[in-house]
Write a protein that holds these residues in place. Structure first.
Motif, PDB file in Angstrom:
ATOM      1  N   TYR A 169      14.077  16.640   3.254  1.00  0.00           N
ATOM      2  CA  TYR A 169      14.657  15.309   3.078  1.00  0.00           C
ATOM      3  C   TYR A 169      15.650  14.969   4.196  1.00  0.00           C
ATOM      4  O   TYR A 169      16.452  14.054   4.055  1.00  0.00           O
ATOM      5  N   GLY A 170      15.575  15.688   5.302  1.00  0.00           N
ATOM      6  CA  GLY A 170      16.531  15.536   6.397  1.00  0.00           C
ATOM      7  C   GLY A 170      16.667  14.132   6.948  1.00  0.00           C
ATOM      8  O   GLY A 170      17.748  13.734   7.373  1.00  0.00           O
ATOM      9  N   GLU A 171      15.592  13.355   6.923  1.00  0.00           N
ATOM     10  CA  GLU A 171      15.662  11.995   7.479  1.00  0.00           C
ATOM     11  C   GLU A 171      16.594  11.091   6.685  1.00  0.00           C
ATOM     12  O   GLU A 171      17.045  10.067   7.190  1.00  0.00           O
ATOM     13  N   TYR A 172      16.898  11.461   5.443  1.00  0.00           N
ATOM     14  CA  TYR A 172      17.763  10.650   4.589  1.00  0.00           C
ATOM     15  C   TYR A 172      19.208  11.160   4.539  1.00  0.00           C
ATOM     16  O   TYR A 172      20.078  10.483   4.003  1.00  0.00           O
ATOM     17  N   ILE A 173      19.456  12.346   5.072  1.00  0.00           N
ATOM     18  CA  ILE A 173      20.787  12.942   4.986  1.00  0.00           C
ATOM     19  C   ILE A 173      21.683  12.364   6.072  1.00  0.00           C
ATOM     20  O   ILE A 173      21.385  12.461   7.264  1.00  0.00           O
ATOM     21  N   VAL A 199      23.555  10.989   1.199  1.00  0.00           N
ATOM     22  CA  VAL A 199      22.214  10.513   1.510  1.00  0.00           C
ATOM     23  C   VAL A 199      22.155   8.991   1.430  1.00  0.00           C
ATOM     24  O   VAL A 199      22.893   8.364   0.672  1.00  0.00           O
ATOM     25  N   ASP A 200      21.286   8.420   2.236  1.00  0.00           N
ATOM     26  CA  ASP A 200      20.980   6.995   2.203  1.00  0.00           C
ATOM     27  C   ASP A 200      19.459   6.932   2.134  1.00  0.00           C
ATOM     28  O   ASP A 200      18.771   7.134   3.136  1.00  0.00           O
ATOM     29  N   CYS A 249      13.563   8.921  -3.942  1.00  0.00           N
ATOM     30  CA  CYS A 249      13.791  10.084  -3.076  1.00  0.00           C
ATOM     31  C   CYS A 249      15.068  10.823  -3.474  1.00  0.00           C
ATOM     32  O   CYS A 249      15.093  12.055  -3.489  1.00  0.00           O
ATOM     33  N   ILE A 250      16.106  10.063  -3.795  1.00  0.00           N
ATOM     34  CA  ILE A 250      17.364  10.682  -4.225  1.00  0.00           C
ATOM     35  C   ILE A 250      17.135  11.463  -5.511  1.00  0.00           C
ATOM     36  O   ILE A 250      17.567  12.618  -5.645  1.00  0.00           O
TER      37      ILE A 250
END
Length: 83
Positions: free
Chosen positions: A28-32, A52-53, A58-59
């Protein structure tokens, strides 16, 4: 797709869970947005905060996957929605 900001608090009791935990976070790195980890040696735990955003689903998926790991406890909090 609309995203939300969230803070996921994680407490890790045993280091045996850290490899899988880091694997999930990488997924999930792209959202961190940011990550802070603090080892609390007196209590033999590690405390991690993840900002996270991401889309709501996804969250929820990230928090759920982390919470299913043995020796890992999570809590997700969100800012108030705008009025």
């Amino acid at each position: 797709m609309e995203t939300r900001l969230a803070l996921i608090g994680i407490i890790v009791g045993e280091r045996t869970a850290t490899d899988k935990l880091n694997e999930i976070l990488h997924e999930y790195g792209e959202y961190i947005v940011g990550r802070m980890g603090v080892p609390y040696k007196d209590r033999k735990v590690h405390v991690i905060s993840i900002i996270v955003d991401a889309p709501q689903d996804c969250i929820s998926a990230l928090s759920g996957k982390l919470g299913m790991l043995p020796e890992v406890s999570t809590k997700t909090i969100y800012p108030p929605l705008p009025r």
